[in-house]
Design an enzyme around this catalytic site. Structure first.
Site, mmCIF file in Angstrom:
data_model
loop_
_atom_site.group_PDB
_atom_site.id
_atom_site.type_symbol
_atom_site.label_atom_id
_atom_site.label_comp_id
_atom_site.label_asym_id
_atom_site.label_seq_id
_atom_site.Cartn_x
_atom_site.Cartn_y
_atom_site.Cartn_z
ATOM 1 N N HIS A 1 0.818 -1.216 0.000
ATOM 2 C CA HIS A 1 0.000 0.000 0.000
ATOM 3 C C HIS A 1 0.854 1.269 0.000
ATOM 4 C CE1 HIS A 1 0.171 -0.145 4.583
ATOM 5 N NE2 HIS A 1 0.366 1.145 4.359
ATOM 6 N N ASP B 1 0.148 -7.559 1.403
ATOM 7 C CA ASP B 1 0.537 -6.157 1.593
ATOM 8 C C ASP B 1 2.048 -5.992 1.713
ATOM 9 O OD1 ASP B 1 0.363 -3.453 1.728
ATOM 10 O OD2 ASP B 1 -0.735 -3.363 3.605
ATOM 11 N N SER C 1 4.392 2.854 7.897
ATOM 12 C CA SER C 1 4.185 1.632 7.121
ATOM 13 C C SER C 1 5.437 1.264 6.334
ATOM 14 C CB SER C 1 3.034 1.812 6.139
ATOM 15 O OG SER C 1 1.802 1.744 6.789
#
Length: 361
Positions: free
Chosen positions: A99, A130, A213
């Site tokens: 992402h 992911d 992230s």
């Protein structure tokens, strides 16, 4: 509990408080000997001196880990997003979240410790877990790959540090503990999310904010035990972050996916169980989720081989009630290809069961 990605580029910057170690020292009560009246003050002095020493030792551990690992953490800038990454090898491969890269193929990468940005290109993304790998177009001198640990040895209570670029603040570090393991978490599709359902995640109290992230969750041995990916949100707070609840993809899965992408340019062996169907959530007469309708059962796939077909509605897998496509994905995430499970489904007005040998996603 809803879960949101720690990804979007921050428009407003908030400065974090400095990292601090909390130390609890037990106080000793002074007293007098019954036969001599001698004070125990020397014992108190020893105990009081031990507390600063313990604090200093823990601070030394933190600082040593930060000095060792932070050069292996990078900030990744794309045209529509900002995130973090971890240097995977000395050939310039960087592992991050899918992402973070989104649909883009070119990026600017800056070391968490500073320096000039370096151009990078996408090798491949694997949205189902992911994860993604990008590669630097030129490998700078002194590039330092991180050391990835054994995430199966991670236990509750383990002290961990999260390193990355939260809110665009490159080279930031937060601390906490592993607060749970083996979590299965679903990521939404809104805001660029992959919609992945990820099993066996590490839950941590270390703060994970937008921009973290793809960074590094490391233990005090300086080993990466996970990739921070999701921060929990509390609907009662209007979707705001739930403090102290974040999730990281375990290092074992990161290595499995990254090694395949680097070798083959794609994931060839996911290790993720599948029913080999296309499905959709169905509602009952009260408009409540009531199961997953099979839209298509792949010929030669796990469900079709067990006798399921289009139009069947799956309501149970092993001991798990199945009400939505997400609940089905979460149940499958806890299993492995080749597992034999009982699937309960409705065909017309009749409830049936089938023993299904799970396939691979």
């Amino acid at each position: 509990m809803d879960v949101s990605r720690a990804r979007p580029r921050a428009r407003t910057r908030r400065l974090a408080l400095p990292l601090a170690a909390a130390v609890c020292a037990a106080a000793l009560t002074a007293g007098c000997s019954a036969d001599s009246g001698a004070s125990t003050t020397p014992e108190r002095t020893t105990a009081q001196a031990a507390a600063p020493r313990a604090a200093n030792e823990l601070e030394d551990d933190y600082q040593a880990v930060i000095k060792d690992v932070l050069p292996s953490v990078v900030q990744i800038d794309a045209s529509e997003s900002l995130g973090s990454g971890v240097v995977y090898d000395d050939r310039g491969h960087i592992v991050t979240n899918a992402h973070v890269v989104g649909d883009e193929r070119a990026f600017r990468v800056t070391a968490a410790t500073g320096g000039q940005p370096v151009e990078a290109r996408l090798v491949a993304a694997y949205p189902e877990q992911d994860l993604a790998v990008i590669r630097l177009e030129s490998v700078p001198d002194g590039l330092k790959p991180a050391r990835f640990g054994d995430s199966t040895a991670v236990e509750m209570g383990k002290i961990v540090l999260a390193m990355g670029s939260p809110l665009g603040l490159s080279g930031s570090v937060t601390q906490g503990i592993v607060s749970a393991t083996g979590r299965t978490v679903s990521e939404g599709l809104t805001g660029g999310g992959t919609g992945a359902t990820i099993g066996n995640m590490v839950q941590t109290s270390a703060a994970i904010n937008p921009g973290n992230s793809g960074g590094a969750l490391v233990d005090l041995d300086g080993q990466v035990v996970g990739i921070p990916t999701l921060a929990a949100t509390d609907p009662a707070m209007g979707g705001g972050s739930a403090p102290g609840i974040g999730f990281a993809i375990p290092a074992s899965m990161v290595k499995t996916v990254a090694d395949q992408i680097i070798k083959d340019g794609k994931v060839t062996d996911s290790g993720r169980a599948a029913l080999d169907i296309t499905g959709r959530t169905v509602l009952d007469d009260a408009y409540e989720p009531a199961g997953v309708a099979v839209v298509e059962a792949e010929e030669g796939g796990a469900a079709a081989d067990a006798g399921l077909r289009a139009g069947d509605v799956i309501t149970r897998l092993a001991d798990d009630d199945i009400t939505t496509i997400t609940s089905l994905a979460e149940s499958l995430a806890d299993r492995s290809p080749g597992d034999v499970v009982s699937v309960t489904y409705v065909r017309g007005t009749e409830t049936r069961k089938a023993e299904v040998t799970l396939g691979e996603m």
